[in-house]
Design a protein around this motif. Structure first.
Motif, PDB file in Angstrom:
ATOM      1  N   SER A 159       0.831  -1.216   0.000  1.00 47.44           N
ATOM      2  CA  SER A 159       0.000   0.000   0.000  1.00 47.44           C
ATOM      3  C   SER A 159       0.861   1.261   0.000  1.00 47.44           C
ATOM      4  CB  SER A 159      -0.903   0.020   1.236  1.00 47.44           C
ATOM      5  OG  SER A 159      -1.651  -1.159   1.302  1.00 47.44           O
ATOM      6  N   ALA A 160       0.514   2.158  -0.916  1.00 43.21           N
ATOM      7  CA  ALA A 160       1.265   3.411  -1.008  1.00 43.21           C
ATOM      8  C   ALA A 160       0.577   4.538  -0.252  1.00 43.21           C
ATOM      9  CB  ALA A 160       1.444   3.797  -2.468  1.00 43.21           C
ATOM     10  N   THR A 161      -0.654   4.321   0.209  1.00 47.44           N
ATOM     11  CA  THR A 161      -1.357   5.350   0.972  1.00 47.44           C
ATOM     12  C   THR A 161      -2.074   4.702   2.159  1.00 47.44           C
ATOM     13  OG1 THR A 161      -3.460   5.150  -0.185  1.00 47.44           O
ATOM     14  CG2 THR A 161      -1.849   6.649  -1.164  1.00 47.44           C
ATOM     15  N   ILE A 162      -2.432   5.546   3.116  1.00 46.97           N
ATOM     16  CA  ILE A 162      -3.143   5.067   4.302  1.00 46.97           C
ATOM     17  C   ILE A 162      -4.500   4.483   3.904  1.00 46.97           C
ATOM     18  CG2 ILE A 162      -4.297   5.894   6.398  1.00 46.97           C
ATOM     19  CD1 ILE A 162      -1.891   7.817   6.727  1.00 46.97           C
ATOM     20  N   ALA A 163      -5.164   5.144   2.972  1.00 47.22           N
ATOM     21  CA  ALA A 163      -6.476   4.655   2.520  1.00 47.22           C
ATOM     22  C   ALA A 163      -6.335   3.315   1.812  1.00 47.22           C
ATOM     23  CB  ALA A 163      -7.126   5.674   1.590  1.00 47.22           C
ATOM     24  N   GLU A 164      -5.288   3.161   1.027  1.00 47.47           N
ATOM     25  CA  GLU A 164      -5.090   1.909   0.291  1.00 47.47           C
ATOM     26  C   GLU A 164      -4.845   0.743   1.249  1.00 47.47           C
ATOM     27  OE1 GLU A 164      -1.880   2.016  -2.550  1.00 47.47           O
ATOM     28  OE2 GLU A 164      -2.315  -0.005  -3.284  1.00 47.47           O
ATOM     29  N   PHE A 165      -4.091   0.999   2.313  1.00 45.58           N
ATOM     30  CA  PHE A 165      -3.821  -0.077   3.280  1.00 45.58           C
ATOM     31  C   PHE A 165      -5.137  -0.562   3.894  1.00 45.58           C
ATOM     32  CE2 PHE A 165      -3.009  -1.847   7.440  1.00 45.58           C
ATOM     33  CZ  PHE A 165      -1.877  -2.631   7.254  1.00 45.58           C
ATOM     34  N   TRP A 166      -5.974   0.369   4.261  1.00 42.54           N
ATOM     35  CA  TRP A 166      -7.243   0.009   4.896  1.00 42.54           C
ATOM     36  C   TRP A 166      -8.083  -0.860   3.973  1.00 42.54           C
ATOM     37  CZ3 TRP A 166     -12.421   2.242   6.179  1.00 42.54           C
ATOM     38  CH2 TRP A 166     -12.803   1.879   7.476  1.00 42.54           C
ATOM     39  N   ASN A 167      -8.045  -0.542   2.692  1.00 37.30           N
ATOM     40  CA  ASN A 167      -8.776  -1.303   1.688  1.00 37.30           C
ATOM     41  C   ASN A 167      -8.176  -2.696   1.511  1.00 37.30           C
ATOM     42  OD1 ASN A 167     -10.796  -1.512  -0.330  1.00 37.30           O
ATOM     43  ND2 ASN A 167      -9.249  -1.172  -1.908  1.00 37.30           N
ATOM     44  N   ARG A 168      -6.874  -2.780   1.581  1.00 36.47           N
ATOM     45  CA  ARG A 168      -6.201  -4.052   1.330  1.00 36.47           C
ATOM     46  C   ARG A 168      -6.143  -4.951   2.562  1.00 36.47           C
ATOM     47  NH1 ARG A 168      -2.942  -4.807  -3.015  1.00 36.47           N
ATOM     48  NH2 ARG A 168      -2.717  -3.120  -4.516  1.00 36.47           N
ATOM     49  N   TYR A 169      -6.246  -4.351   3.748  1.00 36.52           N
ATOM     50  CA  TYR A 169      -6.065  -5.130   4.978  1.00 36.52           C
ATOM     51  C   TYR A 169      -7.339  -5.908   5.350  1.00 36.52           C
ATOM     52  CZ  TYR A 169      -5.256  -6.072   9.945  1.00 36.52           C
ATOM     53  OH  TYR A 169      -5.142  -6.679  11.169  1.00 36.52           O
ATOM     54  N   TYR A 170      -8.488  -5.226   5.382  1.00 31.04           N
ATOM     55  CA  TYR A 170      -9.733  -5.866   5.831  1.00 31.04           C
ATOM     56  C   TYR A 170     -10.840  -5.380   4.905  1.00 31.04           C
ATOM     57  CZ  TYR A 170     -12.949  -7.745   9.425  1.00 31.04           C
ATOM     58  OH  TYR A 170     -13.897  -8.467  10.115  1.00 31.04           O
ATOM     59  N   LEU A 230      -7.939  12.727   0.198  1.00 29.50           N
ATOM     60  CA  LEU A 230      -7.950  14.069  -0.385  1.00 29.50           C
ATOM     61  C   LEU A 230      -6.671  14.341  -1.166  1.00 29.50           C
ATOM     62  CD1 LEU A 230      -9.453  16.315   2.436  1.00 29.50           C
ATOM     63  CD2 LEU A 230     -10.520  15.621   0.308  1.00 29.50           C
ATOM     64  N   PHE A 231      -5.554  13.827  -0.654  1.00 28.27           N
ATOM     65  CA  PHE A 231      -4.275  14.165  -1.272  1.00 28.27           C
ATOM     66  C   PHE A 231      -3.716  13.024  -2.127  1.00 28.27           C
ATOM     67  CE2 PHE A 231      -4.589  16.917   2.471  1.00 28.27           C
ATOM     68  CZ  PHE A 231      -4.505  18.140   1.823  1.00 28.27           C
ATOM     69  N   GLU A 232      -4.521  12.000  -2.319  1.00 26.34           N
ATOM     70  CA  GLU A 232      -4.045  10.876  -3.114  1.00 26.34           C
ATOM     71  C   GLU A 232      -3.820  11.294  -4.558  1.00 26.34           C
ATOM     72  OE1 GLU A 232      -5.396   6.288  -4.079  1.00 26.34           O
ATOM     73  OE2 GLU A 232      -6.533   7.515  -2.697  1.00 26.34           O
ATOM     74  N   VAL A 254       9.337   3.918  -0.118  1.00 27.99           N
ATOM     75  CA  VAL A 254       9.153   5.019   0.843  1.00 27.99           C
ATOM     76  C   VAL A 254       7.713   5.055   1.353  1.00 27.99           C
ATOM     77  CG1 VAL A 254       9.261   7.518   1.197  1.00 27.99           C
ATOM     78  CG2 VAL A 254      10.993   6.373  -0.200  1.00 27.99           C
ATOM     79  N   ASN A 255       6.764   5.100   0.436  1.00 25.25           N
ATOM     80  CA  ASN A 255       5.355   5.191   0.853  1.00 25.25           C
ATOM     81  C   ASN A 255       4.893   3.976   1.662  1.00 25.25           C
ATOM     82  OD1 ASN A 255       5.364   7.603  -0.457  1.00 25.25           O
ATOM     83  ND2 ASN A 255       3.459   7.251  -1.565  1.00 25.25           N
ATOM     84  N   PRO A 256       5.145   2.740   1.201  1.00 27.46           N
ATOM     85  CA  PRO A 256       4.733   1.599   2.025  1.00 27.46           C
ATOM     86  C   PRO A 256       5.364   1.612   3.417  1.00 27.46           C
ATOM     87  CG  PRO A 256       5.186   0.861  -0.196  1.00 27.46           C
ATOM     88  CD  PRO A 256       5.613   2.287  -0.127  1.00 27.46           C
ATOM     89  N   PHE A 257       6.620   2.041   3.509  1.00 23.05           N
ATOM     90  CA  PHE A 257       7.257   2.100   4.829  1.00 23.05           C
ATOM     91  C   PHE A 257       6.538   3.114   5.723  1.00 23.05           C
ATOM     92  CE2 PHE A 257      10.262   4.110   7.745  1.00 23.05           C
ATOM     93  CZ  PHE A 257      10.667   3.005   8.485  1.00 23.05           C
ATOM     94  N   CYS A 258       6.239   4.288   5.167  1.00 21.88           N
ATOM     95  CA  CYS A 258       5.551   5.320   5.964  1.00 21.88           C
ATOM     96  C   CYS A 258       4.149   4.845   6.382  1.00 21.88           C
ATOM     97  CB  CYS A 258       5.437   6.624   5.165  1.00 21.88           C
ATOM     98  SG  CYS A 258       7.027   7.396   4.879  1.00 21.88           S
ATOM     99  N   VAL A 259       3.460   4.168   5.466  1.00 23.64           N
ATOM    100  CA  VAL A 259       2.116   3.668   5.770  1.00 23.64           C
ATOM    101  C   VAL A 259       2.182   2.643   6.901  1.00 23.64           C
ATOM    102  CG1 VAL A 259       0.207   2.281   4.862  1.00 23.64           C
ATOM    103  CG2 VAL A 259       1.151   4.141   3.501  1.00 23.64           C
ATOM    104  N   MET A 260       3.126   1.714   6.803  1.00 25.28           N
ATOM    105  CA  MET A 260       3.264   0.694   7.858  1.00 25.28           C
ATOM    106  C   MET A 260       3.628   1.342   9.197  1.00 25.28           C
ATOM    107  SD  MET A 260       5.088  -2.636   6.271  1.00 25.28           S
ATOM    108  CE  MET A 260       5.953  -1.908   4.911  1.00 25.28           C
ATOM    109  N   LEU A 261       4.501   2.319   9.137  1.00 21.09           N
ATOM    110  CA  LEU A 261       4.900   3.008  10.375  1.00 21.09           C
ATOM    111  C   LEU A 261       3.690   3.672  11.026  1.00 21.09           C
ATOM    112  CD1 LEU A 261       7.376   3.731  12.115  1.00 21.09           C
ATOM    113  CD2 LEU A 261       7.555   5.857  10.809  1.00 21.09           C
ATOM    114  N   PHE A 262       2.852   4.294  10.193  1.00 19.77           N
ATOM    115  CA  PHE A 262       1.649   4.942  10.720  1.00 19.77           C
ATOM    116  C   PHE A 262       0.740   3.928  11.418  1.00 19.77           C
ATOM    117  CE2 PHE A 262      -2.888   5.723  10.081  1.00 19.77           C
ATOM    118  CZ  PHE A 262      -3.049   6.867  10.845  1.00 19.77           C
ATOM    119  N   TYR A 263       0.439   2.826  10.731  1.00 22.87           N
ATOM    120  CA  TYR A 263      -0.473   1.837  11.317  1.00 22.87           C
ATOM    121  C   TYR A 263       0.150   1.140  12.518  1.00 22.87           C
ATOM    122  CZ  TYR A 263      -4.130   2.318   7.848  1.00 22.87           C
ATOM    123  OH  TYR A 263      -5.162   2.822   7.083  1.00 22.87           O
TER     124      TYR A 263
END
Lengths: 478, 85
Positions: A332-343, A426-428, A443-452
């Motif tokens: 996932s390259a964005t926070i929204a994408e991770f949420w979609n891909r996770y559950y 909004l910023f995707e 870079v993006n997947p690392f930041c997304v994982m760090l956030f979650y």
């Protein structure tokens, strides 16, 4: 120059014409069932009766809907209706004895059938215009009413039991209501087969509701073959992940003397719950806190994938070619994408029940606010409401208000998650393919994982902690 | 331009943004198949509101209505008729 075929651990058997053709013959169907049942026997104790159901659904696809009803209720009965842990403490001395649970299920389904027909009958009145909102409101009112009854009295037992079982069906009912106006919707009696279906996924409907099932149902022998081949692929992928999960458990959490497949290496990392509670007088060092947080994140991710894949695999084998619940979340390259891909199916539940209604009704003249508000309605409000109602035993023990107060850490979690997903949307970037490879894939997947990972500090089910404890732990990370 | 062509052109541009450049028929599944996601549906909703003046707030929302050109056209007819009743 032709591209080399990409390597797959599980071969793409569903795209090989010869295998798809073979899978449509009687011998092929039997072979698929044997392979699937063998895999199932490695992962669940209920493999035999699940295999029997799949055999019937494979050989008699024209009766799939009715077989699904029989399979779902048969599974409940075979399990002693154990999917309804009706009353805390085992339900000793419940009125009606062994018939209490089946009668309760019949009462819940009957009550919903009345509501469903009333909604369709008076579709232009207040009842029929917003049926999902009204059902959720009515259910909350039922909980408040039950909390007013003398505790442990017969009336309280019956009303709370009704509320518990109704709660198990709640989101299935909502999907049925959303599908009420479709031209090809099935009679409600037939829809009960996919209310808490035999393939699992309780509380969150897998895979969504009747409308989605109609769309993904195999309608030809070829479609059934492809669906079943994809089911086999997914089941064996889940088995590999299950093996990985077991190895991870040994390496991350194994204790001295533990061993798995000859691996006795163990980092003995404390669980997230342990580091959250801390050790008075002897706090864990910051790096142990980080290790616990990261290990918990990845271990849960694998365990969650195994769980979802197992459910979807059986669903596909039954002839419903559903999308996977978890699909490459680490890409996932964005926070929204991770949420979609996770559950995926929980996200879909919130989107269908909260996001779209909010998006269609409010802030139409302000597009960015419209999107953000709808996202907050789903990922924030809907998410919190879902989990608050899901943990009904907390409500019974503490009362509705105290249960809400004890839920404040998750409420904070839901609000931060909702805001983050809203901002992410909004910023995707629309043109993701224009993103540099390193940013898109590293870079993006690392930041997304760090956030979650960091946000999971507030996703702990222990209601004895307060938000002060969670923030104290957050500070101990640095 | 006929409404069907307007919808088709919009979907073609949307699919291109998602990296889907293959052709599609009126019955091709775009959402259930995974070619388009929830965000794409929102953009279709906004497009239909702006282009055809549709108000979907009183309709039961069903993602299947946005799954293909054919289903979108059926929905436009249905919502349009409901609006004039």
């Amino acid at each position: 120059m032709s591209r080399p075929a990409s390597f797959k651990i599980i071969p793409p058997i569903d795209t090989c014409p010869a295998i798809v053709d073979f899978a449509q013959t009687i011998a092929g169907k039997m072979a698929l069932l044997v392979v699937f049942s063998f895999g199932l026997s490695l992962s669940t104790d209920s493999w035999l009766h699940t295999s029997a159901i799949l055999l019937a659904m494979t050989l008699l696809p024209q009766y799939r809907g009715m077989l699904l009803v029989a399979a779902t209720f048969g599974t409940f009965a075979l399990g002693g209706w154990s999917n309804f842990p009706v009353w805390p403490g085992g339900g000793q001395g419940l009125p009606g004895g062994v018939l209490f649970k089946p009668l309760l299920v019949a009462a819940v389904l009957g009550a919903f059938a009345l509501y469903y027909h009333a909604v369709r009958q008076w579709k232009d009145d207040w009842l029929g215009r917003r049926p999902v909102r009204n059902l959720l409101g009515g259910y909350c009112a039922l909980i408040v009413l039950a909390a007013q009854l003398p505790p442990a009295g017969p009336a309280a037992v019956i009303v709370w039991s009704f509320a518990i079982v109704f709660g198990k069906y709640l989101w299935f009912f909502n999907y049925a209501l959303l599908d009420r106006n479709a031209k090809d919707t099935a009679p409600l009696a037939l829809q009960t087969g996919h209310f808490l279906p035999f393939w699992g996924g309780y509380n969150t409907p897998f895979p969504k509701g009747a409308a989605y099932l109609r769309k993904i149902e195999a309608k030809t022998p070829a479609q059934l073959a492809v669906s079943q081949l994809k089911g086999i692929k997914l089941l064996y992928w889940a088995l590999l992940l299950m093996l990985l999960q077991r190895v991870l458990r040994q390496i991350l959490y194994g204790q001295p003397g533990d061993s798995f497949l000859g691996i006795d290496l163990s980092l003995a990392i404390p669980s997230l719950s342990e580091v959250l509670h801390g050790r008075p007088g002897d706090p864990y060092p910051w790096y142990t806190n980080w290790l616990a947080l990261v290990a918990n994140f990845f271990y849960k991710l694998v365990a969650f994938s195994v769980w979802g894949h197992g459910i979807v695999a059986v669903c596909r084998m039954a002839g419903y070619n559903a999308l996977r619940n978890t699909c490459n979340p680490l890409r996932s390259a964005t926070i929204a994408e991770f949420w979609n891909r996770y559950y995926y199916y929980f996200k879909e539940l919130l989107v269908d029940n909260f996001f779209y209604p909010a998006f269609l009704r409010y802030w139409k003249k302000r597009p960015r606010l419209r999107l953000f508000f709808a996202t907050m309605s789903a990922a924030g409000f809907g998410n919190v409401l879902y989990h608050y109602l899901r943990d009904i035993h907390e409500i019974i023990q503490r009362g509705p208000w105290d249960a809400l107060v004890s839920f404040h850490v998750y409420m904070f979690y839901g609000m931060v998650l909702g805001a983050a997903i809203g901002l992410s949307q909004l910023f995707e970037k629309k043109q993701r393919q224009d993103m540099p490879w390193f940013k898109r894939n590293i870079v993006n997947p690392f930041c997304v994982m760090l956030f979650y990972c960091v946000l999971s500090v507030f996703d702990d089910p222990d209601r004895n902690l307060t938000i002060v404890d969670n923030f104290a732990f957050l500070l101990r990370l640095f | 331009m006929p409404p069907r062509e307007t919808v088709r052109n919009f979907l073609q541009e949307l699919l291109a943004e998602y990296g889907e450049t293959a052709g599609f028929s009126d019955d091709t599944s775009l959402v259930i198949s995974g070619m388009l996601d929830s965000l794409a549906i929102l953009r279709i909703v906004v497009f239909l509101e702006q282009e055809f003046g549709l108000d979907l707030s009183d309709q039961g929302f069903d993602q299947n209505d946005f799954d293909s050109v054919a289903s979108i056209m059926q929905m436009i007819d249905r919502v349009g008729q409901a609006g004039t009743e």
